[in-house]
Structure formats: C-alpha cells, structure tokens
Design a protein around this motif. Structure first.
Motif, PDB file in Angstrom:
ATOM      1  N   GLY A   1       0.609  -1.366  -0.571  1.00 16.64           N
ATOM      2  CA  GLY A   1      -0.057  -0.200  -0.301  1.00 16.64           C
ATOM      3  C   GLY A   1       0.432   1.014  -0.323  1.00 16.64           C
ATOM      4  N   CYS A   2       0.005   2.030   0.162  1.00 17.48           N
ATOM      5  CA  CYS A   2       0.749   3.413  -0.093  1.00 17.48           C
ATOM      6  C   CYS A   2       1.677   3.619   1.238  1.00 17.48           C
ATOM      7  CB  CYS A   2       0.577   4.918  -0.122  1.00 17.48           C
ATOM      8  SG  CYS A   2      -0.074   6.407  -0.062  1.00 17.48           S
ATOM      9  N   GLY A   3       2.918   4.357   1.271  1.00 19.17           N
ATOM     10  CA  GLY A   3       3.868   4.523   2.469  1.00 19.17           C
ATOM     11  C   GLY A   3       3.980   5.852   3.323  1.00 19.17           C
ATOM     12  N   GLY A   4       2.824   6.275   2.670  1.00 20.70           N
ATOM     13  CA  GLY A   4       2.407   7.552   3.421  1.00 20.70           C
ATOM     14  C   GLY A   4       2.051   9.182   2.216  1.00 20.70           C
ATOM     15  N   PRO A   5       1.310  10.388   2.409  1.00 23.07           N
ATOM     16  CA  PRO A   5       0.727  10.710   1.910  1.00 23.07           C
ATOM     17  C   PRO A   5       1.970  11.607   0.801  1.00 23.07           C
ATOM     18  CG  PRO A   5      -0.283  10.787   3.607  1.00 23.07           C
ATOM     19  CD  PRO A   5       1.052  10.013   3.898  1.00 23.07           C
ATOM     20  N   GLY A   6       1.890  11.478  -0.102  1.00 22.98           N
ATOM     21  CA  GLY A   6       3.352  12.558  -0.995  1.00 22.98           C
ATOM     22  C   GLY A   6       3.975  11.346  -1.158  1.00 22.98           C
TER      23      GLY A   6
ATOM     24  N   GLN B   1      -1.482   0.793  -8.567  1.00 22.05           N
ATOM     25  CA  GLN B   1      -1.751   2.031  -8.886  1.00 22.05           C
ATOM     26  C   GLN B   1      -2.978   2.129  -9.466  1.00 22.05           C
ATOM     27  OE1 GLN B   1       1.863   4.253  -9.467  1.00 22.05           O
ATOM     28  NE2 GLN B   1       3.430   2.835  -8.490  1.00 22.05           N
ATOM     29  N   ILE B   2      -3.237   1.459 -10.579  1.00 22.28           N
ATOM     30  CA  ILE B   2      -4.517   1.353 -10.717  1.00 22.28           C
ATOM     31  C   ILE B   2      -5.592   1.270 -10.460  1.00 22.28           C
ATOM     32  CG2 ILE B   2      -4.928  -0.775 -11.690  1.00 22.28           C
ATOM     33  CD1 ILE B   2      -5.298   0.173 -14.200  1.00 22.28           C
ATOM     34  N   ASP B   3      -5.877   0.982  -9.324  1.00 25.06           N
ATOM     35  CA  ASP B   3      -7.286   1.650  -8.077  1.00 25.06           C
ATOM     36  C   ASP B   3      -6.549   2.116  -7.219  1.00 25.06           C
ATOM     37  OD1 ASP B   3      -8.189  -1.121  -8.895  1.00 25.06           O
ATOM     38  OD2 ASP B   3      -7.539  -2.185  -7.408  1.00 25.06           O
ATOM     39  N   GLY B   4      -6.101   3.603  -7.618  1.00 23.39           N
ATOM     40  CA  GLY B   4      -6.127   4.598  -6.745  1.00 23.39           C
ATOM     41  C   GLY B   4      -4.303   4.182  -6.324  1.00 23.39           C
ATOM     42  N   LEU B   5      -3.812   6.148  -5.341  1.00 22.39           N
ATOM     43  CA  LEU B   5      -2.728   6.177  -4.526  1.00 22.39           C
ATOM     44  C   LEU B   5      -2.688   6.387  -3.554  1.00 22.39           C
ATOM     45  CD1 LEU B   5      -1.620   8.375  -8.143  1.00 22.39           C
ATOM     46  CD2 LEU B   5      -1.232   6.148  -7.692  1.00 22.39           C
ATOM     47  N   HIS B   6      -4.199   6.742  -3.286  1.00 24.57           N
ATOM     48  CA  HIS B   6      -4.411   6.409  -2.002  1.00 24.57           C
ATOM     49  C   HIS B   6      -3.806   8.157  -0.848  1.00 24.57           C
ATOM     50  CE1 HIS B   6      -7.195   3.497  -2.147  1.00 24.57           C
ATOM     51  NE2 HIS B   6      -5.635   3.134  -3.159  1.00 24.57           N
TER      52      HIS B   6
END
Length: 158
Positions: free
Chosen positions: A117-122, A131-136
């Motif tokens: 998953g995303c490791g944190g905003p930005g 990533q095709i399911d969204g960048l979160h």
C-alpha cells in the motif's frame, strides 16, 4: 506478442529490456538479473495480449482481470494491450513510465513480491502497489527503487 497485434515485437522487447535493466529496477536488489533471449530455457516470458486473451490466461489461475489489468501466472508475465497503449487515469506520467510500472509490478510478482500500500501521503507509490486502483495519497511511481537505491515500500496488503 499475440498474433494480430499491430505493435513491433522488437520495439516492445527492447522497451521491456530497458525497464528490466534500469538501475531503479529489480536489479538494484543485487539478487536479480535479467537477460533477453529469443530461444532456449527461460524463467519467464513477457507477453503483450488483447484484454480477452489476458482474461483467459489469467483466469486459468483464478485471477479476474476484467479486461482491464495485467497478471503474472506461471512462466507468463501477461501485459494487457489496453494498458500498454492507453496507460491509466491514475498514473499522470508519460506512457513509457506507465509501461515501466506494468513490467516492474508484474515481474515483481514473478520474483516473489506481494502487493504493498501507500507508504504515506506525498511519498512515491511502491511499484508493487496496485496504482490502477488509486494512489491513496501517494505520488505515481514506476520503479521499485529510488535514485539512491532505496526500496520504495509501504504496508503489506492482500
């Protein structure tokens, strides 16, 4: 290359080879290396195929690609022609970078990596993030490693 696809197999192979040879790719781990061959034994084959063919190949392994995504099954790293040509609305970079993401993500599965998953905003999205399911909150990114050789990670997800 699936028969009937109007892409140059040589150009596609060269593009895949360049992705796998990139210093930000899987070879940065010091354990993996890749070599393009046209015959003989192989560890895996990268195939570019139409959405219907991708669905059939991936479906044999129980994966539902819905004409939209790619997969890695057995010896096959299966690239959906639709994604190769059109990219994804979630990825705001150039098409060559999106193709690098496709190759890195599916080859990552082939060499044993699971989804992240995303490791944190930005932060840059891990190559193993869907990533095709969204960048979160993450930034689109095609590469497993950054320019300093640090693995781009995030929390493990199913």
């Amino acid at each position: 290359m699936e028969n009937g696809i109007e892409l140059s197999a040589e150009k596609a192979a060269a593009e895949v080879q360049a992705v796998l040879a990139n210093p930000r790719g899987w070879t940065a781990d010091g354990r993996n290396s890749f070599r393009l061959v046209d015959s003989g034994p192989v560890d895996f084959v990268v195939r570019i195929a139409t959405p219907g063919t991708v669905d059939r190949i991936c479906g044999r392994a129980g994966l539902r690609t819905r004409g939209e995504v790619n997969c890695s099954v057995g010896e096959d790293v299966v690239v959906n022609l639709k994604r190769w040509v059109l990219g994804s609305d979630q990825f705001d970079g150039p098409i060559g970078e999106y193709r690098a993401l496709i190759v890195n993500h599916e080859v990552g599965h082939r060499i044993g990596h699971g989804h992240l998953g995303c490791g944190g905003p930005g932060r840059p999205a891990p190559a193993m993030m869907q990533q095709i399911d969204g960048l979160h909150g993450c930034e689109a990114n095609a590469w497993p490693y950054d320019e300093n050789g640090t693995y781009i990670s995030g929390p493990t997800v199913p």
